[in-house]
Design an enzyme around this catalytic site. Structure first.
Site, PDB file in Angstrom:
ATOM      1  N   ASP A 197       3.476  -8.469  -6.412  1.00 51.34           N
ATOM      2  CA  ASP A 197       3.678  -7.020  -6.493  1.00 51.34           C
ATOM      3  C   ASP A 197       4.152  -6.632  -7.899  1.00 51.34           C
ATOM      4  O   ASP A 197       5.009  -7.313  -8.489  1.00 51.34           O
ATOM      5  CB  ASP A 197       4.741  -6.629  -5.453  1.00 51.34           C
ATOM      6  CG  ASP A 197       4.851  -5.136  -5.254  1.00 51.34           C
ATOM      7  OD1 ASP A 197       3.836  -4.500  -4.929  1.00 51.34           O
ATOM      8  OD2 ASP A 197       5.965  -4.590  -5.413  1.00 51.34           O
ATOM      9  N   GLU A 201      -0.875  -7.926  -8.858  1.00 50.76           N
ATOM     10  CA  GLU A 201      -1.132  -6.483  -8.865  1.00 50.76           C
ATOM     11  C   GLU A 201      -0.808  -6.000 -10.281  1.00 50.76           C
ATOM     12  O   GLU A 201       0.370  -5.842 -10.623  1.00 50.76           O
ATOM     13  CB  GLU A 201      -0.222  -5.771  -7.851  1.00 50.76           C
ATOM     14  CG  GLU A 201      -0.495  -4.281  -7.792  1.00 50.76           C
ATOM     15  CD  GLU A 201       0.686  -3.424  -7.362  1.00 50.76           C
ATOM     16  OE1 GLU A 201       0.467  -2.339  -6.828  1.00 50.76           O
ATOM     17  OE2 GLU A 201       1.851  -3.833  -7.585  1.00 50.76           O
TER      18      GLU A 201
HETATM   19  C1  NOJ Z   1       3.002  -1.743  -4.982  1.00 52.70           C
HETATM   20  C2  NOJ Z   1       2.841  -1.719  -3.505  1.00 52.70           C
HETATM   21  O1  NOJ Z   1       1.482  -1.909  -3.197  1.00 52.70           O
HETATM   22  C3  NOJ Z   1       3.392  -0.398  -3.025  1.00 52.70           C
HETATM   23  O2  NOJ Z   1       3.090  -0.168  -1.665  1.00 52.70           O
HETATM   24  C4  NOJ Z   1       4.874  -0.380  -3.275  1.00 52.70           C
HETATM   25  O3  NOJ Z   1       5.408   0.873  -2.895  1.00 52.70           O
HETATM   26  C5  NOJ Z   1       5.179  -0.641  -4.746  1.00 52.70           C
HETATM   27  N1  NOJ Z   1       4.410  -1.726  -5.293  1.00 52.70           N
HETATM   28  C6  NOJ Z   1       6.626  -0.984  -4.933  1.00 52.70           C
HETATM   29  O4  NOJ Z   1       6.877  -2.271  -4.439  1.00 52.70           O
END
Ligand code: NOJ
Length: 553
Positions: A219, A284
């Site tokens: 993440d 990500e």
């Molecule tokens: C990316 C995640 O996909 C999202 O759902 C989340 O709110 C943020 N990162 C913070 O962790």
């Protein structure tokens, strides 16, 4: 896990010599399970491990190879699990560690690999590290987070803003210092310049690898390192009160809070941990500008992330010039290391974004043909295979903090997070509870039950596409050669014996095929099977996959 045994029955030794250097994820398609909304096994209205385990055979049947499970760790759920209070356990809402182990074992039995979602940028404010950090300003844990004195004249230490609205700093009255949070105040950012914190995460990775996970979705992989001098970010446009959090965020050049040079060192370190286990690191890397050169820095080195999600396709209008620059630029920068998603739990689903209704669904399926034929790792988001669009969640039922706290459902992500419709009925076969956590809101035709045995359904089409992605090994490793160029309305390329073409114009277009005879292996619009040569007219929209007839290429 050794080699997949189900959902295709291939083993590594069967791959052609040219593909010898492939890793297991080169041959697979991934699937995002938003666990709260996938399947509820205990009747409390929220998805869980028992429910997910029960549905894994559906994913194997569909032809999925990799299942990414969104956060399931103990959490106050301020951001529905992306606020982690304990990295090495399971929240009772989702089950137990034993339920997790059973889920992984069943996945492996079915030939599916499992990625867990690692959230290293921030914890929950209820994590014991943050609790100690807050209560003891001189203690060991203080340096796990970013604490700063107020800025000159009082107020936050700098102008950084939260993704979810408002300043990225919250004052702790007791100590008189502010802590940093790039998301909610309940999600304090961790300090990755602290070697002790770095070692904590080594242990967390090992913990899950010991429980046989096959890798990690990381993440906010672009955000872990901050400029520790914490200068103001340059402001590009004024922020006005009517702006959504996303718009306000985009008013700044995020020069000092994101995408800092040191961040890739973390992934070099993690590669040493995951490589002996043959596990995948999938980041990500959500850079607002979608700058492919910057995203490629995370993946092109032998020792970086194995794959990075590239999010531009989720924000590109259905228009040739824009789509060309999204794909051509990305593939020039990172020819095989990106991961392609068209929908997720954070953004409107592709059919909604691409025009809605039948048009949106047709565009989404044709787009998926391109997605599956590109070099890299394609990912579906649960329900994408049913051609689901977003649900209009009534304002009083919205749950996403971005909607609730900004009192604007349009800012929220609930519409793409509604429960998976397994069967007709008000709770969609998702739960035995009277009320699922979000409304299901689907027509009977949207359900798995309705589509599973219908050869004309979206589900049948996606399943066919998944089977081809596995069967056509050129799609796993062959070099990409463009057959058309910008700004042509048909985006087309060849990979070995396969040709992919996508018509993004509003009317049918001709495509000149490479010499030889070509079989229509898949079309989002027509029956597969015919053999063609010379020129071909593509419908609008249409995604097409052609395979050279034996002896022709
Ligand atoms: C990316 C995640 O996909 C999202 O759902 C989340 O709110 C943020 N990162 C913070 O962790």
């Amino acid at each position: 896990m050794s080699t997949p045994t189900a959902a295709g029955g291939s083993t590594a030794t069967q791959w052609p010599a040219a593909a010898e250097n492939l890793r297991w994820w080169d041959r697979e398609v991934g699937y995002e399970v938003y666990i709260r909304s996938f399947a509820d096994g205990n009747g409390d209205g929220v998805g869980d491990f028992v429910g997910l385990t029960d549905k894994l055979d559906y994913l194997a049947w569909l032809g999925i190879g990799i299942v990414w499970i969104t956060p399931f760790y103990p959490s106050p759920m301020a951001d529905f699990g992306y606020d982690v209070a304990d990295y090495t356990d399971v929240d009772p809402l989702f089950g137990t560690l034993a339920d997790f182990d059973a889920c992984v074992a069943e996945a492996h039995r079915l030939g599916l690999r499992v990625l867990v979602d690692l959230v290293p940028n921030h914890t929950s404010d209820q994590h014991r590290w943050f609790q100690s950090s807050r209560s003891d300003p001189d203690g060991y844990w203080r340096g796990y987070y970013h604490w700063r004195d107020p800025g000159p004249g009082g107020g936050p230490p700098n102008n950084w803003v939260s993704h979810f609205g408002g300043p990225a700093w919250t004052l702790d009255e007791a100590s008189g210092q502010y802590y940093l949070h790039l998301f909610l105040p309940e999600q304090p950012d961790l300090n990755w310049s602290n070697p002790r914190l770095v070692r904590e995460f080594d242990q967390i990775l090992e913990f899950w690898l010991d429980r046989h996970v096959d890798g990690f979705r990381v993440d906010v992989a672009h955000g872990l390192v901050k400029n520790m001098l914490m200068p103001d970010n340059p402001q590009r446009f004024p922020v006005t009160p009517d702006m959504s959090p996303r718009q306000a965020w985009a008013c700044y050049d995020h020069r000092y809070d994101l995408d800092q040079a040191g961040v890739t060192a973390i992934y070099r370190r993690w590669r040493n941990i995951v490589e002996p286990r043959d596990a995948l690191l999938l980041g990500e890397v959500y850079l607002r500008e979608n700058n492919p050169d910057r995203v490629s820095r995370y993946v092109t080195h032998q020792d970086g992330l194995h794959r990075a999600f590239y999010f531009a396709p989720m924000h590109t209008p259905w228009e040739p010039a824009a789509l060309w620059s999204t794909f051509r630029d990305a593939l020039d920068a990172a020819p095989r290391d990106l991961s392609w998603a068209l929908s997720s739990h954070d953004d409107p689903r592709a059919p909604t974004r691409l025009g809605g209704g039948a048009l949106g669904r047709a565009r989404a399926l044709s787009y998926a043909v391109l997605q599956f034929a590109l070099p890299g790792l394609p990912f579906l988001y649960q329900g994408e295979e049913l051609a689901l669009d977003d649900v209009d969640v009534p304002p009083q039922q919205c749950q996403d903090p971005v909607a609730v706290r900004n009192q604007n459902p349009a800012d929220g992500r609930d519409g793409c997070r509604t429960p998976m419709p397994w069967a007709p009925g008000p709770t969609g076969g998702f739960t035995d509870a009277d009320e699922p956590w979000l409304p299901v809101g689907r027509a009977p035709a949207d359900t798995v039950a309705a589509q599973r045995d219908d050869p004309g359904s979206a589900l049948a089409k996606y399943r066919e596409l998944l089977a081809l992605r596995r069967e056509l090994t050129d799609l796993h490793h062959a070099e990409l050669e463009w057959l058309t160029d910008r700004p042509a309305p048909v985006i087309s390329f060849r990979r070995g014996d396969c040709v992919c073409a996508l018509n993004v114009a509003d009317d049918p277009k001709e495509l000149a095929l490479p010499p030889g005879r070509w079989r229509v292996a898949f079309s989002s619009q027509r029956e597969a099977g015919p053999v063609v040569e010379g020129e071909l007219t593509l419908e609008a929209p249409e995604g097409l996959l052609l395979v050279a007839e034996p002896g022709e290429a």
